[in-house]
Enzyme design. Sequence first.
Site, PDB file in Angstrom:
ATOM      1  N   GLU A   1      42.330  35.496  33.750  1.00  0.00           N
ATOM      2  CA  GLU A   1      41.095  35.651  33.537  1.00  0.00           C
ATOM      3  C   GLU A   1      40.427  36.615  32.564  1.00  0.00           C
ATOM      4  O   GLU A   1      39.561  37.480  33.114  1.00  0.00           O
ATOM      5  CB  GLU A   1      40.168  35.256  34.673  1.00  0.00           C
ATOM      6  CG  GLU A   1      40.465  34.232  35.619  1.00  0.00           C
ATOM      7  CD  GLU A   1      39.656  34.084  36.746  1.00  0.00           C
ATOM      8  OE1 GLU A   1      38.952  35.156  37.116  1.00  0.00           O
ATOM      9  OE2 GLU A   1      39.641  32.924  37.468  1.00  0.00           O
TER      10      GLU A   1
ATOM     11  N   GLU B   1      44.085  28.024  39.474  1.00  0.00           N
ATOM     12  CA  GLU B   1      43.196  28.351  40.558  1.00  0.00           C
ATOM     13  C   GLU B   1      41.911  27.361  40.808  1.00  0.00           C
ATOM     14  O   GLU B   1      41.685  27.026  39.946  1.00  0.00           O
ATOM     15  CB  GLU B   1      42.499  29.710  40.397  1.00  0.00           C
ATOM     16  CG  GLU B   1      43.187  31.071  40.710  1.00  0.00           C
ATOM     17  CD  GLU B   1      42.322  32.333  40.285  1.00  0.00           C
ATOM     18  OE1 GLU B   1      41.086  32.140  40.843  1.00  0.00           O
ATOM     19  OE2 GLU B   1      42.982  33.152  39.941  1.00  0.00           O
TER      20      GLU B   1
HETATM   21  O1  IFM Z   1      38.975  35.774  43.836  1.00  0.00           O
HETATM   22  C1  IFM Z   1      38.828  35.521  42.533  1.00  0.00           C
HETATM   23  C2  IFM Z   1      40.161  35.633  41.598  1.00  0.00           C
HETATM   24  O2  IFM Z   1      40.521  36.926  41.698  1.00  0.00           O
HETATM   25  C3  IFM Z   1      39.849  35.259  40.220  1.00  0.00           C
HETATM   26  N1  IFM Z   1      39.454  33.751  40.133  1.00  0.00           N
HETATM   27  C4  IFM Z   1      38.225  33.646  40.777  1.00  0.00           C
HETATM   28  C5  IFM Z   1      38.356  33.916  42.455  1.00  0.00           C
HETATM   29  C6  IFM Z   1      37.126  33.774  43.146  1.00  0.00           C
HETATM   30  O3  IFM Z   1      36.054  34.425  42.622  1.00  0.00           O
END
Ligand code: IFM
Length: 445
Positions: free
Chosen positions: A170, A353
Amino acid sequence: MMKLSLPENSPMRSKDFIYGVATASFQIEGGAADRLPCIWDTFCATPGKIADNSNGDVACDHYNLWQEDIELISSLGVDAYRLSLSWPRIIKQDGSINQTGIDYYVAILDRLKSKGIAAYVTLYHWDLPQHLEDNGGWLNRETAYKFQDYVKKTVLAFGDRVHSYATLNEPFCSAYLGYEIGVHAPGHSNVNYGKKAAHHLLLAHGLAMRTLQEFSPKTQNGIVLNFTPAYPETNTIKDKIAAEYADDYFNQWYIKPVLDGAYPDINQQLPKEQQPDIQPGDMDIIAQPLDFLGINFYTRAVYRYDIHNKYEEVQLPDVARTDIGWEIYPKAFSELLISLDTRYTLPDIFITENGAAMNDKCINGEVNDIDRIDYYNQHLTAVAEAISQGVNIKGYFAWSLMDNFEWAEGYNKRFGIVHVDYETQCRTIKASGLAYRNLIASRTT
Ligand code: IFM
């Protein structure tokens, strides 16, 4: 017991579809005394930055409890575990390897391998060594080359233990949240910084991809990007233009250079001082061929036209939200995947994710998080829908394996499918974790 289910005949019901759980080093490890300080240590020590004034010194104490945690991961029956490496644990300030750090990860990777769990390793999930930030951090082009050097040393040390490397997690969050609006480490709040930091992050990605191609050609190598699809508040042309602009600024800004070797056209509309510093050849470096693209999805955003700023984010009233305040809107997930597939020539896609923070209660040793199961059901169905429309999605990782340090929110927001009692470090698989385990076990072909 509430179940997770998938449409009949979905390829997601096959054993070829990879299911995993994900974590990140700073969010779970602790063990801060055994590594160099990173930007999140400094940010946490700055009053008012973290909601509960906490830090990552101990976190889930995974630094000490990793063996139990791998047993836990194994008990869920997952095919893969997505973890990230702490750069300040692996590389000393003089640029040499910290053998203690390498040994720690090698032990984890060996144990995962012995359990038949594929390691999906992210090389940078936000914990930049503080001494590099002191030298300008991601505003300094040199940092990209330091990253490349760390990647080379690490992959050579790990040999064949890793299944997949993601360069960055990200970059939007590192650049925008960390350098443009200052709600994440290192906490710079300067509109002129965001795109410059983003460019150096993307350059770091491209340089690291070249290194991976050379020194780790057998692993699946790629990048993980997050998307918050932008929707107009109304069907008016003005709101649609506002949403498109926001989409370019927040989402396309990261995928387009990586896949097409160019920034969105809105770069031309930005004042000169906000534009990235692009050196000749940079865009070719950034657009390296990828084995996979990781996509992280949680929610969407809604925009209306704003005369001063081109767009304004709107908080819709009366919509379902998770405990962190993010709207639950699974339709945006399938629409995102389908639109990316239409717009770009995509490599293999992994959902790296997806998950929800919920206000969990651990009662008599049980967490009955049916709201999270409901979220997972809706979002797994959205992935299945995208696959049925032809999007080439190979796997899905739940965020997160366990409750952990949720950055500026501290420990109050819980994303885990396993509950963590931070007083005792006791782990309890939530109902969502059991449902995920059952879904994975129910695959037949
Ligand atoms: O916890 C985070 C993660 O580190 C990166 N993506 C989003 C998640 C939730 O905010």
